[in-house]
Every structure is written in C-alpha cells, then in structure tokens.
Design a protein around this motif. Structure first.
Motif, PDB file in Angstrom:
ATOM      1  N   TRP A 233       6.615   5.344  -8.667  1.00 47.39           N
ATOM      2  CA  TRP A 233       5.729   5.419  -8.024  1.00 47.39           C
ATOM      3  C   TRP A 233       5.320   3.493  -7.916  1.00 47.39           C
ATOM      4  O   TRP A 233       6.354   2.342  -8.208  1.00 47.39           O
ATOM      5  N   PRO A 234       4.080   3.075  -7.003  1.00 44.99           N
ATOM      6  CA  PRO A 234       3.142   4.015  -6.643  1.00 44.99           C
ATOM      7  C   PRO A 234       3.462   4.670  -5.346  1.00 44.99           C
ATOM      8  O   PRO A 234       2.559   5.067  -4.378  1.00 44.99           O
ATOM      9  N   HIS A 235       4.938   5.092  -5.629  1.00 45.07           N
ATOM     10  CA  HIS A 235       4.778   5.565  -3.709  1.00 45.07           C
ATOM     11  C   HIS A 235       5.249   4.950  -2.212  1.00 45.07           C
ATOM     12  O   HIS A 235       3.109   4.941  -1.649  1.00 45.07           O
ATOM     13  N   SER A 236       5.522   3.942  -2.473  1.00 44.68           N
ATOM     14  CA  SER A 236       5.209   2.916  -1.030  1.00 44.68           C
ATOM     15  C   SER A 236       5.992   3.985   0.158  1.00 44.68           C
ATOM     16  O   SER A 236       6.446   4.587  -0.052  1.00 44.68           O
ATOM     17  N   PRO A 237       4.694   3.614   1.865  1.00 43.52           N
ATOM     18  CA  PRO A 237       4.755   4.523   2.231  1.00 43.52           C
ATOM     19  C   PRO A 237       5.748   4.840   3.195  1.00 43.52           C
ATOM     20  O   PRO A 237       6.752   4.024   3.375  1.00 43.52           O
ATOM     21  N   SER A 238       6.151   6.229   3.364  1.00 43.30           N
ATOM     22  CA  SER A 238       7.807   5.595   3.580  1.00 43.30           C
ATOM     23  C   SER A 238       7.048   6.617   5.296  1.00 43.30           C
ATOM     24  O   SER A 238       9.050   6.422   6.215  1.00 43.30           O
ATOM     25  N   GLU A 245       1.810  -5.481   9.878  1.00 40.92           N
ATOM     26  CA  GLU A 245       1.192  -7.048   8.560  1.00 40.92           C
ATOM     27  C   GLU A 245       0.273  -7.325   8.872  1.00 40.92           C
ATOM     28  O   GLU A 245      -0.554  -7.818   7.814  1.00 40.92           O
ATOM     29  N   ARG A 246      -0.712  -6.540   9.148  1.00 44.40           N
ATOM     30  CA  ARG A 246      -2.123  -6.674  10.047  1.00 44.40           C
ATOM     31  C   ARG A 246      -2.703  -5.106   8.745  1.00 44.40           C
ATOM     32  O   ARG A 246      -3.791  -5.466   8.111  1.00 44.40           O
ATOM     33  N   THR A 247      -2.360  -4.194   8.295  1.00 42.87           N
ATOM     34  CA  THR A 247      -3.152  -3.033   8.104  1.00 42.87           C
ATOM     35  C   THR A 247      -2.216  -2.641   7.040  1.00 42.87           C
ATOM     36  O   THR A 247      -1.115  -2.078   7.127  1.00 42.87           O
ATOM     37  N   VAL A 248      -3.156  -2.381   6.095  1.00 44.88           N
ATOM     38  CA  VAL A 248      -3.381  -1.857   4.789  1.00 44.88           C
ATOM     39  C   VAL A 248      -2.614  -0.178   4.834  1.00 44.88           C
ATOM     40  O   VAL A 248      -3.415   0.767   5.258  1.00 44.88           O
ATOM     41  N   GLN A 249      -1.606   0.298   4.024  1.00 49.39           N
ATOM     42  CA  GLN A 249      -1.123   1.506   4.352  1.00 49.39           C
ATOM     43  C   GLN A 249      -1.125   1.877   3.684  1.00 49.39           C
ATOM     44  O   GLN A 249      -0.854   1.661   2.226  1.00 49.39           O
ATOM     45  N   PRO A 250      -1.858   3.547   3.303  1.00 41.47           N
ATOM     46  CA  PRO A 250      -2.379   4.245   2.222  1.00 41.47           C
ATOM     47  C   PRO A 250      -0.598   4.468   1.054  1.00 41.47           C
ATOM     48  O   PRO A 250       0.157   4.701   2.182  1.00 41.47           O
ATOM     49  N   PHE A 251      -0.977   4.405  -0.197  1.00 40.02           N
ATOM     50  CA  PHE A 251       0.936   5.096  -0.152  1.00 40.02           C
ATOM     51  C   PHE A 251       0.890   6.280  -0.150  1.00 40.02           C
ATOM     52  O   PHE A 251      -0.540   7.436  -0.417  1.00 40.02           O
ATOM     53  N   ASP A 252       1.966   7.085  -0.982  1.00 40.63           N
ATOM     54  CA  ASP A 252       2.277   8.733  -0.230  1.00 40.63           C
ATOM     55  C   ASP A 252       2.278   9.380  -1.514  1.00 40.63           C
ATOM     56  O   ASP A 252       1.881   8.503  -2.998  1.00 40.63           O
TER      57      ASP A 252
END
Length: 301
Positions: A233-238, A245-252
């Motif tokens: 958890w919280p499942h970092s994006p694979s 460095e600029r765009t927040v990626q949703p968690f898996d």
C-alpha cells in the motif's frame, strides 16, 4: 474477509507520501505520487484489521527519511521503519533512527538499475559491517538474477536479510521455474527472508499464476519462519508516465482484502499463517519490546 486476522497482524511493506511542501521529492525520480500520509495509512490498517505495520522508504525520497519517520511517529508503537541511507552515515544518526523505531536499511537496487555484482557485493558488505549486532536487518529490492548471484554474500552478512516482492520472479527472460528455484534456494538454502508482497510486480495476473501459488506452498513447507507478508500500500504506479517530475500519477488500483485472502488460501489458515502475519514480524522488527537496544555508537572490536 474470509478468515479472521489474528491479534498482532502485521503488514510488513507499505509506503507513506506526505505533503511535498513539507517532504519534497528527489529530482530525477521515476514517478510523482499522490498523497498517502499517516492518517490515510491508519485508516487502511484499521479498515483491514491490521494492528502493526512496517513503513518502507520509497525511492521518491532518496535518503531523506523524514516522511517515513513522520508516519512511524504518528502511528506510535504499532509501526516500524525500514530506511534508505548512505553507507557513510555516522553512528549517531543510526542511533537516532533506531530510537525513532527504524529497524532496517533498504538497498533499492531494482529502481536504481544496479546490476554491477561487484558493486552490489561491496555495498552489502559495507552495510553488514555497520549493522551487524545492532538488531537491524538488510532489505534488498532486486531481481532474482541479481539476488541469486549475490546470495552467498547476503547469507554470510551476519544479520537478517529480507528479499522484497517474491524476488521479482516473473521479471526478465529467465524461465519462471528457474526463477522460483533461485528464490527457494535463497530462503530454504541460504536462510534469507522473503516478503510475499506485491505479487503483481512479479507476475502480470496473480489470480492466474499457479506457479506463484506453488512457490509459496513450497516455501511454507521448507522455511515458514522466513516468510513475511506486505500489501505494498498505497501501490506506487507500476508504469511510468512522461514528465514524472511534474505530473502526479495515480496509485495502482489493487484489492488489498483480496490480496490478503489469496495469500491465506496459498498458505493455509493455520500456524504458518499466524507466523507470517504475527510471529515472524514481531521477532524481526522488535514489536513488543519495551526497551529496544541499539549497538550503534558502541566501541568496535
């Protein structure tokens, strides 16, 4: 949940991501995560009936462990930390981390693309020399091929060694059977621990991976005292997006309750499962100890 979690159930692998204004990320990171701080982690644990947790330093913070240690402090005695530090860290800093409930050092080889075996061996030996006798352990995130090559060095480190995420047995071009045999040798033959965590990082579809279930069952028969479980958890994006460095990626999106039920099905609802969830983590991370002792800063002979 189809089975009852025992008291003291422990998630041995989560991350915490705080407000970047307070806890800035390192430059050159592979992804920029969303917020998942101690309050979110507490809600996750309570929602799944888990009493204890190990917060592992993610690659996004490099060797700045402040966010990880902040989460551990806010969770109180139910949390421990595994940190990332430079080999040259002084004893006073290690002792301070120990007092704040850190209990291990993570070598994040996979994320950094470290495959130089001589450099890896030197790094392991350097940390082993620093940590031996302290009650700490080494946690190694690397593909099974690297792990197999440095296995003898890890085995003679003189302290516990934990392998992340099934040893990433489904990665690269190695046949799956060969990869699982390598992980079995590390655990049953060389006495390393392995985290039964993040199976989706080892195989594309854990629900359709009977080989992974077979590996778990063989490990349970051979060395149940060396097995740990973690949700990741919280499942970092694979996957990695451009402009990390600029765009927040949703968690898996992972069904954590299903993942825990799957492990229980593979292991069986008995003494081995209690060992994986309670007894093994309690011994390795020092849960329940009222007066933890650190060897850092003591004279070396």
């Amino acid at each position: 949940m189809a089975f009852a979690l025992p008291p003291g159930g422990t998630d041995c692998h989560v991350h915490a991501f705080g407000d970047p204004a307070a806890f800035p990320f390192v430059a050159g990171r592979h992804y920029t995560p969303d917020l998942a701080d101690a309050d979110d982690l507490r809600a996750f644990l309570d929602g799944h009936g888990l009493d204890r947790v190990v917060v592992v330093q993610p690659s996004t913070y490099g060797t700045d462990n402040r966010c990880t240690m902040d989460a551990v402090a806010r969770l109180g005695g139910r949390a421990r930390a595994v940190v990332v530090v430079d080999a040259g860290i002084d004893d006073a800093e290690l002792a301070a981390l120990h007092a704040a409930d850190a209990r291990g050092v993570r070598l994040n080889l996979q994320t950094g693309g470290q495959e130089d075996l001589r450099a890896t061996e030197a790094l392991v030996e350097a940390f082993a020399g620093r940590l031996r006798g302290s009650g700490w352990h080494l946690q190694v995130y690397a593909a099974h091929g690297v792990l197999a090559a440095v296995g003898p060095v890890l085995a003679r480190a003189g302290l516990p060694v934990v392998v992340d995420h099934f040893g990433l047995v489904g990665r690269r071009d190695t046949p799956f059977a060969e990869a699982t045999q390598a992980v079995e040798r590390l655990v049953a033959g060389l006495g390393l621990y392995v985290k039964l965590s993040a199976p989706q990082r080892a195989v594309a579809d854990p629900e359709a991976a009977p080989e992974l279930a077979g590996l778990v069952r063989r490990l349970v028969r051979a060395a149940p005292e060396r097995l740990l479980w973690g949700s990741d958890w919280p499942h970092s994006p694979s996957s990695r997006m451009p402009g990390s460095e600029r765009t927040v990626q949703p968690f898996d999106r992972i069904d954590d309750a299903l993942a825990l039920e799957r492990i229980a099905e593979w292991v069986g609802d008995g003494p081995a499962m209690r060992g994986i969830l309670v007894d093994n983590p309690a011994a390795l991370y020092g849960f329940g100890l009222t007066s933890p002792v650190s060897g850092f800063g003591q004279p070396r002979h």
